[in-house]
Write a protein that holds these residues in place. Sequence first.
Motif, PDB file in Angstrom:
ATOM      1  N   MET A 152       0.831  -1.202   0.000  1.00  0.00           N
ATOM      2  CA  MET A 152       0.000   0.000   0.000  1.00  0.00           C
ATOM      3  C   MET A 152       0.871   1.260   0.000  1.00  0.00           C
ATOM      4  O   MET A 152       0.561   2.237  -0.673  1.00  0.00           O
ATOM      5  N   ALA A 153       1.971   1.203   0.762  1.00  0.00           N
ATOM      6  CA  ALA A 153       2.862   2.366   0.798  1.00  0.00           C
ATOM      7  C   ALA A 153       3.482   2.603  -0.575  1.00  0.00           C
ATOM      8  O   ALA A 153       3.590   3.743  -1.030  1.00  0.00           O
ATOM      9  N   ALA A 154       3.848   1.498  -1.260  1.00  0.00           N
ATOM     10  CA  ALA A 154       4.439   1.641  -2.594  1.00  0.00           C
ATOM     11  C   ALA A 154       3.431   2.266  -3.549  1.00  0.00           C
ATOM     12  O   ALA A 154       3.785   3.076  -4.409  1.00  0.00           O
ATOM     13  N   THR A 155       2.169   1.913  -3.387  1.00  0.00           N
ATOM     14  CA  THR A 155       1.099   2.498  -4.212  1.00  0.00           C
ATOM     15  C   THR A 155       1.055   3.991  -4.029  1.00  0.00           C
ATOM     16  O   THR A 155       0.943   4.766  -4.978  1.00  0.00           O
ATOM     17  N   ALA A 156       1.123   4.391  -2.776  1.00  0.00           N
ATOM     18  CA  ALA A 156       1.013   5.806  -2.461  1.00  0.00           C
ATOM     19  C   ALA A 156       2.229   6.577  -2.956  1.00  0.00           C
ATOM     20  O   ALA A 156       2.117   7.706  -3.423  1.00  0.00           O
ATOM     21  N   LEU A 157       3.399   5.937  -2.889  1.00  0.00           N
ATOM     22  CA  LEU A 157       4.640   6.666  -3.187  1.00  0.00           C
ATOM     23  C   LEU A 157       5.054   6.615  -4.651  1.00  0.00           C
ATOM     24  O   LEU A 157       5.949   7.350  -5.061  1.00  0.00           O
ATOM     25  N   ALA A 158       4.437   5.752  -5.450  1.00  0.00           N
ATOM     26  CA  ALA A 158       4.846   5.615  -6.859  1.00  0.00           C
ATOM     27  C   ALA A 158       4.784   6.974  -7.551  1.00  0.00           C
ATOM     28  O   ALA A 158       3.736   7.599  -7.592  1.00  0.00           O
ATOM     29  N   PRO A 159       5.927   7.425  -8.100  1.00  0.00           N
ATOM     30  CA  PRO A 159       5.955   8.756  -8.712  1.00  0.00           C
ATOM     31  C   PRO A 159       5.420   8.713 -10.134  1.00  0.00           C
ATOM     32  O   PRO A 159       6.115   9.047 -11.079  1.00  0.00           O
ATOM     33  N   ALA A 160       4.179   8.270 -10.305  1.00  0.00           N
ATOM     34  CA  ALA A 160       3.654   8.093 -11.657  1.00  0.00           C
ATOM     35  C   ALA A 160       2.201   8.528 -11.708  1.00  0.00           C
ATOM     36  O   ALA A 160       1.471   8.414 -10.726  1.00  0.00           O
ATOM     37  N   ARG A 161       1.813   9.031 -12.887  1.00  0.00           N
ATOM     38  CA  ARG A 161       0.420   9.441 -13.078  1.00  0.00           C
ATOM     39  C   ARG A 161      -0.302   8.420 -13.925  1.00  0.00           C
ATOM     40  O   ARG A 161       0.307   7.816 -14.805  1.00  0.00           O
ATOM     41  N   GLY A 162      -1.590   8.250 -13.684  1.00  0.00           N
ATOM     42  CA  GLY A 162      -2.364   7.307 -14.471  1.00  0.00           C
ATOM     43  C   GLY A 162      -3.464   6.734 -13.609  1.00  0.00           C
ATOM     44  O   GLY A 162      -3.748   7.239 -12.522  1.00  0.00           O
ATOM     45  N   LYS A 163      -4.054   5.657 -14.099  1.00  0.00           N
ATOM     46  CA  LYS A 163      -5.173   5.050 -13.371  1.00  0.00           C
ATOM     47  C   LYS A 163      -4.708   3.979 -12.402  1.00  0.00           C
ATOM     48  O   LYS A 163      -3.624   3.422 -12.547  1.00  0.00           O
ATOM     49  N   ASN A 164      -5.563   3.675 -11.444  1.00  0.00           N
ATOM     50  CA  ASN A 164      -5.349   2.560 -10.516  1.00  0.00           C
ATOM     51  C   ASN A 164      -6.306   1.464 -10.945  1.00  0.00           C
ATOM     52  O   ASN A 164      -7.506   1.721 -11.066  1.00  0.00           O
ATOM     53  N   LEU A 165      -5.762   0.271 -11.193  1.00  0.00           N
ATOM     54  CA  LEU A 165      -6.627  -0.822 -11.650  1.00  0.00           C
ATOM     55  C   LEU A 165      -6.483  -2.032 -10.732  1.00  0.00           C
ATOM     56  O   LEU A 165      -5.369  -2.504 -10.493  1.00  0.00           O
ATOM     57  N   GLU A 166      -7.601  -2.515 -10.262  1.00  0.00           N
ATOM     58  CA  GLU A 166      -7.635  -3.748  -9.458  1.00  0.00           C
ATOM     59  C   GLU A 166      -8.286  -4.858 -10.280  1.00  0.00           C
ATOM     60  O   GLU A 166      -9.387  -4.687 -10.790  1.00  0.00           O
TER      61      GLU A 166
END
Length: 233
Positions: free
Chosen positions: A1-15
């Motif tokens: 979850m922390a990696a999700t928050a910190l990823a320096p990238a723009r775009g969509k989140n897909l589950e």
Amino acid sequence: MAATALAPARGKNLEIGSFKGRSTVGIAYVTRELGLGRVAAVDPHTSPSSTDPDLRGKATSYDDFVDNLRTAGVLEQVEIKRAYSHDLAREWRDPIRFLWIDGDHTYEGAKADLDMFKPYLVDGAIIAMHDVLGTFEGALRVFVEEVLDSDDFGPAGFSGSIGWAQYRPRDGKRFRWRRRLLAVPARRLIPVARHADRGLRGWNKFLYKFWRPLAPHGDIPIRRLERLLRTAD
Ligand SMILES: C[S@@+](CC[C@H](N)C(=O)[O-])C[C@H]1O[C@@H](n2cnc3c(N)ncnc32)[C@H](O)[C@@H]1O
């Protein structure tokens, strides 16, 4: 979850694979609080794979899914896609910053999910796969062979049974040795998982207990993670 928050990238989140929404709620909450966009959540809600949780006599997990999102106050944050991932892939065009793979855990299913959506990952995106450091042979094999063995990915790790990695096609090679250190014990767990369909027993259990701790899967200090995930730009 922390990696999700910190990823320096723009775009969509897909589950991929929501079931009753446990992970959806977590991802929706973090992405909403940090202004990281909505979450698309794809699942036919019929538990079609042999690796899926039991529906316990119900025809679908959909109603529980929606109820749980509503109770958690994140329903508006989620784009619900009641479909198979391969159906969604046919119409998908958006760049992805976070890809959570928790659908069909067979080798074919997990590999298809990665193959179908990898082309949309933006540089710096995070992928995370559930149940790889456990007894699902297919998901583990895909994570080892397609992620840890690939220079398209940079920093990687395990957190509990989750495997994660950052998509870094430009400089992933720099992290090859780090990934290899994870791949060595993880690869040894593939045959163990293959024979664990009726539970871990005897020699197989011994091997599991021997190799699993050699794949570090505890928490990483947040500052260290932040440094690792920083891309060249
Ligand atoms: C392990 S559960 C997901 C658990 C959920 N992420 C959680 O945190 O509770 C797997 C889910 O994947 C879904 N699934 C199986 N095959 C799928 C596919 N091809 N595309 C999308 N979802 C799929 C099943 O319906 C099931 O709800």
